[in-house]
Design a protein around this motif. Structure first.
Motif, mmCIF file in Angstrom:
data_model
loop_
_atom_site.group_PDB
_atom_site.id
_atom_site.type_symbol
_atom_site.label_atom_id
_atom_site.label_comp_id
_atom_site.label_asym_id
_atom_site.label_seq_id
_atom_site.Cartn_x
_atom_site.Cartn_y
_atom_site.Cartn_z
ATOM 1 N N PHE A 131 0.833 -1.204 0.000
ATOM 2 C CA PHE A 131 0.000 0.000 0.000
ATOM 3 C C PHE A 131 0.868 1.256 0.000
ATOM 4 N N MET A 132 0.632 2.120 -0.991
ATOM 5 C CA MET A 132 1.411 3.348 -1.134
ATOM 6 C C MET A 132 0.468 4.545 -1.275
ATOM 7 N N GLY A 133 0.656 5.549 -0.447
ATOM 8 C CA GLY A 133 -0.003 6.827 -0.664
ATOM 9 C C GLY A 133 0.878 7.659 -1.579
ATOM 10 N N VAL A 134 0.317 8.167 -2.668
ATOM 11 C CA VAL A 134 1.096 8.922 -3.655
ATOM 12 C C VAL A 134 0.769 10.404 -3.500
ATOM 13 N N LEU A 135 1.752 11.176 -3.056
ATOM 14 C CA LEU A 135 1.578 12.606 -2.811
ATOM 15 C C LEU A 135 2.182 13.372 -3.988
ATOM 16 N N HIS A 136 1.318 13.950 -4.814
ATOM 17 C CA HIS A 136 1.780 14.607 -6.041
ATOM 18 C C HIS A 136 2.250 16.040 -5.807
ATOM 19 N N ASP A 137 1.796 16.659 -4.731
ATOM 20 C CA ASP A 137 2.060 18.091 -4.521
ATOM 21 C C ASP A 137 2.697 18.332 -3.162
ATOM 22 N N CYS A 138 3.762 17.593 -2.870
ATOM 23 C CA CYS A 138 4.312 17.610 -1.518
ATOM 24 C C CYS A 138 5.122 18.870 -1.222
ATOM 25 N N GLN A 139 5.717 19.471 -2.230
ATOM 26 C CA GLN A 139 6.516 20.673 -1.998
ATOM 27 C C GLN A 139 5.622 21.890 -1.809
ATOM 28 N N ASN A 140 6.017 22.737 -0.869
ATOM 29 C CA ASN A 140 5.330 24.010 -0.622
ATOM 30 C C ASN A 140 3.859 23.837 -0.251
ATOM 31 N N VAL A 141 3.516 22.691 0.327
ATOM 32 C CA VAL A 141 2.142 22.464 0.735
ATOM 33 C C VAL A 141 1.916 23.108 2.101
ATOM 34 N N ASN A 142 0.685 23.507 2.381
ATOM 35 C CA ASN A 142 0.355 24.058 3.696
ATOM 36 C C ASN A 142 -0.932 23.407 4.191
ATOM 37 N N PRO A 143 -1.266 23.585 5.474
ATOM 38 C CA PRO A 143 -2.432 22.886 6.038
ATOM 39 C C PRO A 143 -3.766 23.212 5.376
ATOM 40 N N GLN A 144 -3.821 24.260 4.532
ATOM 41 C CA GLN A 144 -5.076 24.603 3.860
ATOM 42 C C GLN A 144 -5.119 24.101 2.410
ATOM 43 N N SER A 145 -4.031 23.539 1.924
ATOM 44 C CA SER A 145 -3.943 23.154 0.518
ATOM 45 C C SER A 145 -4.820 21.947 0.193
ATOM 46 N N LEU A 146 -5.451 21.992 -0.987
ATOM 47 C CA LEU A 146 -6.114 20.820 -1.547
ATOM 48 C C LEU A 146 -5.215 20.291 -2.656
ATOM 49 N N CYS A 147 -4.790 19.046 -2.532
ATOM 50 C CA CYS A 147 -3.758 18.508 -3.413
ATOM 51 C C CYS A 147 -4.176 17.144 -3.957
ATOM 52 N N ARG A 148 -3.505 16.749 -5.024
ATOM 53 C CA ARG A 148 -3.770 15.432 -5.598
ATOM 54 C C ARG A 148 -3.133 14.353 -4.732
ATOM 55 N N TYR A 149 -3.919 13.330 -4.460
ATOM 56 C CA TYR A 149 -3.464 12.206 -3.641
ATOM 57 C C TYR A 149 -4.036 10.924 -4.235
ATOM 58 N N ASP A 150 -3.181 9.954 -4.485
ATOM 59 C CA ASP A 150 -3.634 8.664 -5.009
ATOM 60 C C ASP A 150 -3.370 7.569 -3.984
ATOM 61 N N ALA A 151 -4.343 6.690 -3.823
ATOM 62 C CA ALA A 151 -4.113 5.446 -3.095
ATOM 63 C C ALA A 151 -3.649 4.426 -4.125
ATOM 64 N N ALA A 152 -2.447 3.918 -3.967
ATOM 65 C CA ALA A 152 -1.879 2.979 -4.939
ATOM 66 C C ALA A 152 -1.641 1.632 -4.272
ATOM 67 N N ILE A 153 -1.991 0.567 -4.989
ATOM 68 C CA ILE A 153 -1.765 -0.776 -4.459
ATOM 69 C C ILE A 153 -0.999 -1.605 -5.482
ATOM 70 N N ILE A 154 -0.088 -2.406 -4.972
ATOM 71 C CA ILE A 154 0.737 -3.279 -5.801
ATOM 72 C C ILE A 154 0.463 -4.705 -5.360
ATOM 73 N N CYS A 155 -0.022 -5.521 -6.283
ATOM 74 C CA CYS A 155 -0.385 -6.899 -5.940
ATOM 75 C C CYS A 155 0.867 -7.767 -5.880
ATOM 76 N N LYS A 156 1.000 -8.515 -4.801
ATOM 77 C CA LYS A 156 2.143 -9.411 -4.636
ATOM 78 C C LYS A 156 1.954 -10.717 -5.404
ATOM 79 N N LYS A 157 0.704 -11.010 -5.769
ATOM 80 C CA LYS A 157 0.406 -12.268 -6.454
ATOM 81 C C LYS A 157 0.388 -12.073 -7.964
ATOM 82 N N ASP A 158 0.734 -13.116 -8.673
ATOM 83 C CA ASP A 158 0.635 -13.104 -10.133
ATOM 84 C C ASP A 158 -0.773 -13.551 -10.500
ATOM 85 N N THR A 159 -1.704 -12.609 -10.371
ATOM 86 C CA THR A 159 -3.109 -12.939 -10.609
ATOM 87 C C THR A 159 -3.762 -11.830 -11.413
#
Length: 272
Positions: free
Chosen positions: A166-194
């Protein structure tokens, strides 16, 4: 002086902490610092450091699913037996027994935290992942609502969280502040070959490269403070420059909106 010493100790629990290192932080000689700390703390500095290690270990035992051996490493013990002895001597129970009593202890530990200012420079490879995009405030637990969709997806595939990274992907991490609305992706990598039943538009390649890795665990309300502490260390102590690009939060377990507080996170910050 005492504040700077405590801050240093609590952010270097996974390292050997010497009186000489503490003296550098304060500007005192080791001799005078030892005397002054004993007066302030009413105990030798060595005993105080052990107690801080064990109290932090108690927090991680109760509020995370990290293995006991890994928690020992996070608070400075490479030997499992030595960690268990020190923990029992301080907390009155072995780490495993203490964890079984977590319902008794968890409430008192909710506002504790862990941060390591040990900067590890690593290279991550490109990785193919399924992404669930969202926009939100990085410093709000609402950013974790997207992970509820991930949970539903995993259940629909008749798989378990143990089958994924499980990886949280933070696209706008630089110069962010507590009021910023930013792009965020929940990314998952499957360990199984399925083969997974997923729209190809949601399959992407996560960029690799050179990153500084830090580790922390805290309530979401402390993200801004922890982020500032880590970024300051990155620049002034590790002498690395935060490059433009994607940052990653790697989680030990499937995060959700309800479990957002006190997740153990490895933060990968892109550097030049």
């Amino acid at each position: 002086m005492l504040h700077s010493v405590l801050a240093y100790i609590n952010s270097h629990l996974d390292e050997n902490i010497s009186l000489d290192e503490l003296a550098k932080v304060t500007g005192y000689s080791p001799y005078h610092l030892h005397r002054k700390l004993k007066e302030e703390l009413q105990e030798p500095i060595g005993g105080f450091i052990v107690r801080q290690r064990m109290q932090t270990a108690a927090y991680l035992l109760c509020l995370t699913e990290l293995p006991v051996s890994e928690i020992g490493l996070l608070v400075g013990y490479e030997n499992d037996s030595a960690f268990s002895r020190a923990f029992k001597s301080t907390m009155g129970a072995t780490p495993k027994a203490f964890r079984k009593q977590q319902d008794v202890h968890s409430k008192d530990l909710q506002q504790a935290q862990y941060v390591s200012l040990k900067c590890e420079v690593v290279r991550l490879p490109e990785q193919q992942a399924i992404v669930f995009p969202s926009i939100g405030n990085y410093f709000s637990r609402d950013i974790y609502k997207v992970w509820d969709k991930v949970k539903s997806f995993i259940e629909s595939e008749n798989l378990t969280p143990a089958d994924f990274i499980f990886m949280g992907v933070l696209h706008d991490c630089q110069n962010v502040n507590p009021q910023s609305l930013c792009r965020y992706d929940a990314a998952i990598i499957c360990k199984k070959d399925t083969k997974l039943n997923v729209n190809k538009n949601f399959i992407t390649t996560l960029p690799g490269g050179k990153f500084a890795k830090y580790r922390f665990c805290c309530p979401v309300t402390e993200y801004a403070n922890i982020g500032g502490l880590i970024n300051s260390h990155l620049q002034h102590e590790a002498h690395q420059k935060h490059a433009y690009g994607i940052s990653y939060f790697r989680f030990q377990t499937l995060p959700t909106h309800d479990t957002a507080d006190n997740l153990f996170i490895e933060w990968f910050i892109p550097i030049n």
